[in-house]
Design a protein around this motif. Structure first.
Motif, PDB file in Angstrom:
ATOM      1  N   PRO A  56      39.025  26.762  45.720  1.00  0.00           N
ATOM      2  CA  PRO A  56      38.086  26.287  44.690  1.00  0.00           C
ATOM      3  C   PRO A  56      37.944  27.218  43.488  1.00  0.00           C
ATOM      4  O   PRO A  56      37.542  26.781  42.423  1.00  0.00           O
ATOM      5  CB  PRO A  56      36.754  26.192  45.437  1.00  0.00           C
ATOM      6  N   HIS A  57      38.287  28.492  43.645  1.00  0.00           N
ATOM      7  CA  HIS A  57      38.149  29.426  42.511  1.00  0.00           C
ATOM      8  C   HIS A  57      39.462  29.621  41.762  1.00  0.00           C
ATOM      9  O   HIS A  57      39.530  30.476  40.871  1.00  0.00           O
ATOM     10  CB  HIS A  57      37.641  30.791  42.996  1.00  0.00           C
ATOM     11  N   ARG A  58      40.509  28.841  42.124  1.00  0.00           N
ATOM     12  CA  ARG A  58      41.806  29.063  41.457  1.00  0.00           C
ATOM     13  C   ARG A  58      41.592  29.145  39.949  1.00  0.00           C
ATOM     14  O   ARG A  58      40.807  28.390  39.375  1.00  0.00           O
ATOM     15  CB  ARG A  58      42.790  27.941  41.783  1.00  0.00           C
ATOM     16  N   CYS A  59      42.290  30.057  39.329  1.00  0.00           N
ATOM     17  CA  CYS A  59      42.033  30.359  37.920  1.00  0.00           C
ATOM     18  C   CYS A  59      42.051  29.099  37.053  1.00  0.00           C
ATOM     19  O   CYS A  59      43.075  28.422  36.949  1.00  0.00           O
ATOM     20  CB  CYS A  59      43.098  31.328  37.408  1.00  0.00           C
ATOM     21  N   PRO A  60      40.930  28.796  36.394  1.00  0.00           N
ATOM     22  CA  PRO A  60      40.936  27.633  35.495  1.00  0.00           C
ATOM     23  C   PRO A  60      41.774  27.886  34.247  1.00  0.00           C
ATOM     24  O   PRO A  60      42.181  26.942  33.574  1.00  0.00           O
ATOM     25  CB  PRO A  60      39.454  27.463  35.126  1.00  0.00           C
ATOM     26  N   LEU A  95      26.787  24.782  43.430  1.00  0.00           N
ATOM     27  CA  LEU A  95      26.474  25.535  42.218  1.00  0.00           C
ATOM     28  C   LEU A  95      27.776  25.942  41.520  1.00  0.00           C
ATOM     29  O   LEU A  95      27.927  25.776  40.299  1.00  0.00           O
ATOM     30  CB  LEU A  95      25.656  26.784  42.589  1.00  0.00           C
ATOM     31  N   HIS A  96      28.738  26.414  42.309  1.00  0.00           N
ATOM     32  CA  HIS A  96      30.027  26.811  41.744  1.00  0.00           C
ATOM     33  C   HIS A  96      30.726  25.624  41.090  1.00  0.00           C
ATOM     34  O   HIS A  96      31.239  25.727  39.968  1.00  0.00           O
ATOM     35  CB  HIS A  96      30.911  27.434  42.845  1.00  0.00           C
ATOM     36  N   ARG A  97      30.698  24.466  41.784  1.00  0.00           N
ATOM     37  CA  ARG A  97      31.378  23.283  41.222  1.00  0.00           C
ATOM     38  C   ARG A  97      30.749  22.896  39.888  1.00  0.00           C
ATOM     39  O   ARG A  97      31.435  22.522  38.942  1.00  0.00           O
ATOM     40  CB  ARG A  97      31.327  22.112  42.211  1.00  0.00           C
TER      41      ARG A  97
HETATM   42  C1  HEM Z   1      47.560  36.160  33.476  1.00  0.00           C
HETATM   43  C2  HEM Z   1      46.338  35.759  33.311  1.00  0.00           C
HETATM   44  C3  HEM Z   1      45.361  35.456  34.399  1.00  0.00           C
HETATM   45  C4  HEM Z   1      45.374  35.795  35.731  1.00  0.00           C
HETATM   46  C5  HEM Z   1      46.436  36.563  36.484  1.00  0.00           C
HETATM   47  C6  HEM Z   1      44.165  35.258  36.310  1.00  0.00           C
HETATM   48  C7  HEM Z   1      43.850  35.340  37.652  1.00  0.00           C
HETATM   49  C8  HEM Z   1      42.747  34.747  38.222  1.00  0.00           C
HETATM   50  C9  HEM Z   1      42.494  34.664  39.631  1.00  0.00           C
HETATM   51  C10 HEM Z   1      43.395  35.216  40.736  1.00  0.00           C
HETATM   52  C11 HEM Z   1      41.319  34.006  39.798  1.00  0.00           C
HETATM   53  C12 HEM Z   1      40.675  33.609  41.122  1.00  0.00           C
HETATM   54  C13 HEM Z   1      39.517  34.498  41.464  1.00  0.00           C
HETATM   55  C14 HEM Z   1      38.946  34.220  42.845  1.00  0.00           C
HETATM   56  O1  HEM Z   1      39.592  33.599  43.681  1.00  0.00           O
HETATM   57  O2  HEM Z   1      37.815  34.684  43.100  1.00  0.00           O
HETATM   58  C15 HEM Z   1      40.807  33.707  38.484  1.00  0.00           C
HETATM   59  C16 HEM Z   1      39.597  33.092  38.222  1.00  0.00           C
HETATM   60  C17 HEM Z   1      39.111  32.860  36.948  1.00  0.00           C
HETATM   61  N1  HEM Z   1      39.804  32.993  35.760  1.00  0.00           N
HETATM   62 FE1  HEM Z   1      41.659  33.698  35.555  1.00  0.00          FE
HETATM   63  N2  HEM Z   1      43.426  34.653  35.329  1.00  0.00           N
HETATM   64  C18 HEM Z   1      44.137  34.722  34.150  1.00  0.00           C
HETATM   65  C19 HEM Z   1      43.780  34.186  32.939  1.00  0.00           C
HETATM   66  C20 HEM Z   1      42.602  33.540  32.666  1.00  0.00           C
HETATM   67  C21 HEM Z   1      42.263  32.924  31.410  1.00  0.00           C
HETATM   68  C22 HEM Z   1      43.164  32.821  30.186  1.00  0.00           C
HETATM   69  C23 HEM Z   1      40.991  32.477  31.530  1.00  0.00           C
HETATM   70  C24 HEM Z   1      40.202  31.749  30.468  1.00  0.00           C
HETATM   71  C25 HEM Z   1      39.864  30.508  30.582  1.00  0.00           C
HETATM   72  C26 HEM Z   1      40.534  32.784  32.876  1.00  0.00           C
HETATM   73  C27 HEM Z   1      39.292  32.529  33.386  1.00  0.00           C
HETATM   74  C28 HEM Z   1      38.968  32.611  34.730  1.00  0.00           C
HETATM   75  C29 HEM Z   1      37.674  32.209  35.275  1.00  0.00           C
HETATM   76  C30 HEM Z   1      36.469  31.702  34.475  1.00  0.00           C
HETATM   77  C31 HEM Z   1      37.768  32.373  36.661  1.00  0.00           C
HETATM   78  C32 HEM Z   1      36.698  32.072  37.704  1.00  0.00           C
HETATM   79  C33 HEM Z   1      36.967  30.721  38.305  1.00  0.00           C
HETATM   80  C34 HEM Z   1      36.037  30.326  39.442  1.00  0.00           C
HETATM   81  O3  HEM Z   1      35.356  31.184  39.997  1.00  0.00           O
HETATM   82  O4  HEM Z   1      36.015  29.128  39.763  1.00  0.00           O
HETATM   83  N3  HEM Z   1      41.544  33.419  33.535  1.00  0.00           N
HETATM   84  N4  HEM Z   1      41.710  34.131  37.544  1.00  0.00           N
END
Ligand code: HEM
Length: 402
Positions: free
Chosen positions: A348-352, A100-102
């Motif tokens: 897998p959840h690394r920030c997209p 589901l996550h993928r």
């Molecule tokens: C300095 C800016 C940012 C930091 C430090 C950051 C950090 C992170 C981290 C650490 C995660 C991983 C969460 C986990 O392991 O559960 C994450 C996930 C995510 N981030 Fe970022 N983020 C940033 C910017 C952004 C931007 C610009 C977007 C817009 C596209 C974004 C959208 C997301 C989304 C949708 C997830 C969930 C991904 C998943 O669950 O597969 N983030 N972020």
């Protein structure tokens, strides 16, 4: 305000219990990361906090890496600190696992790479130039309100093909979202959510080639996405990139204001900004995602039980001297900051949005330092920062000579 204390589960050794409220960490002069570093220095590698429902906190880089990299042992579905209120919808994609996550994630990825990434960054750079040009002759600003919060909103609007005019409405709400009163905050979140829901309905009726249309037409597990899922995922892309980007910019700006030799070097050798951006980002982790232990597991002899929540303060990874020599120093000559820094998580959840965020930090420093090379903190108006699921810079007054 501190939350109440949850009972300590029987399997948690008393020696690992620390009364740490991750929403109420007090900055030290005025650096929140120094306060976290102090906590790390005083703690074992894994601690248990009875605040916010009770949860573990990995304090050292090797424990953070293990939790983030083992998706079988540490799941995201339903995990949050504090726990989600009963009946609330999971955040998408961050609170989902496996297939589901993928599927959820696959709708976002095409928009954070290649041409959409470049278009978003071009729009953000043009806006950064316009904003700094407008501020230069004023001699002072609130960096968060007047500069940082606007860039991630512009980036989001680019990804979802909406006009720049909507930025002012969203940035007014972003300001309210930073206010301390929870009721006012929730109201502003609700209005942002309603804005997104309206755009989702428009794109369901009239699809384009943007990210909202892609998510709205998505299929998961052999069925179409529900409207709640569509709105939730679009909202998370906005919220995921808003406070994180604006706050990291704020922490970097405050550090540059107080560190003249570092700032001067970046002004004199601007190519170092893009070459060494990971070293700058490493020092200012802001995100605090959560996991839940899927089964009983042992860590360096410590029992973590199935269902135990874990709060991952990613900032602690970049502050660990066992991983980074002199971690509080931004060392532009450090041999390699390597891809293993965890500011954007891993697995897998690394920030997209990592590439977007990296580029936003680069363009901010390039365009700001070119126009306002010397600036300082305002002595009687200190920076206001706050800890939590995102470590935030709520207000950062800066001044410079004109
Ligand atoms: C300095 C800016 C940012 C930091 C430090 C950051 C950090 C992170 C981290 C650490 C995660 C991983 C969460 C986990 O392991 O559960 C994450 C996930 C995510 N981030 Fe970022 N983020 C940033 C910017 C952004 C931007 C610009 C977007 C817009 C596209 C974004 C959208 C997301 C989304 C949708 C997830 C969930 C991904 C998943 O669950 O597969 N983030 N972020």
């Amino acid at each position: 305000m501190q939350t109440t204390l949850a009972p300590i589960p029987a399997h948690v050794p008393q020696a690992l219990v620390r009364d740490v409220d991750i929403f109420a960490i007090q900055a030290i002069d005025p650096d929140l990361h120094i306060a976290l570093k102090q906590l790390q220095d005083e703690s074992p590698s894994l601690i248990y906090s009875p605040r916010n429902g009770g949860h573990w906190i990995p304090m050292r880089a090797h424990v953070i890496e293990r939790v983030l990299s083992d998706q079988e042992a540490f799941i995201s579905g339903g995990a949050w600190v504090p726990p989600n209120p009963p009946g609330s919808l999971p955040l998408i994609p961050i609170q989902s696992d496996g297939q589901l996550h993928r599927a959820y994630r696959s709708f976002i990825m095409p928009y954070v790479l290649g041409k959409p990434l470049k278009d978003a960054i071009d729009r953000a750079r043009a806006l950064a130039i316009e904003l700094v040009e407008g501020l230069r002759d004023k001699g002072a600003c609130d960096f968060t309100r007047d500069f940082a919060q606007h860039l991630p909103i512009e980036v989001f609007l680019s990804l979802v093909d909406l006009p720049s005019e909507d930025r002012l409405f969203l940035s007014e709400l972003a300001e309210v979202v930073r206010m301390p009163d929870p009721a006012t905050r929730m109201e502003a979140y609700g209005r942002m959510y309603a804005y997104i829901a309206e755009k989702v309905d428009e794109r369901i009726a009239n699809p384009g080639s943007d990210m909202i249309s892609r998510i709205a037409n998505g299929e998961v597990l052999g069925r179409p996405m529900t409207r709640d899922e569509i709105v939730g995922e679009c909202a998370q892309v906005l919220f995921g990139g808003l406070d994180t980007v604006a706050s990291m910019m704020g922490f970097i700006a405050a550090h540059m204001a107080a560190n003249t030799p570092l700032r001067r070097r970046l002004c004199a050798e601007p190519q170092l900004i893009s070459q060494r951006i990971d070293e700058i980002i490493r020092r200012f982790g802001v995100a605090g995602p959560a996991r839940q232990a899927a089964a009983d597991v042992e860590f360096d002899g410590i029992q973590v039980k199935a269902g135990d929540p874990i709060f991952i303060a990613t900032a602690l990874h970049g502050l660990d001297e066992r991983r980074w020599t002199d971690p509080l120093v931004i060392d532009l000559d450090r041999s390699a900051t390597g891809p293993d820094f965890q500011t954007f998580g891993s697995g897998p959840h690394r920030c997209p949005g990592a590439a977007l965020a990296r580029n936003e930090m680069i363009l901010f420093l390039e365009e700001w330092l070119k126009r306002i090379p010397d600036f300082a903190l305002v002595p009687d108006k200190p920076m206001i920062s706050g800890s939590g699921s995102v470590m935030g810079v709520l207000s950062l007054p800066l001044q410079w000579e004109v």
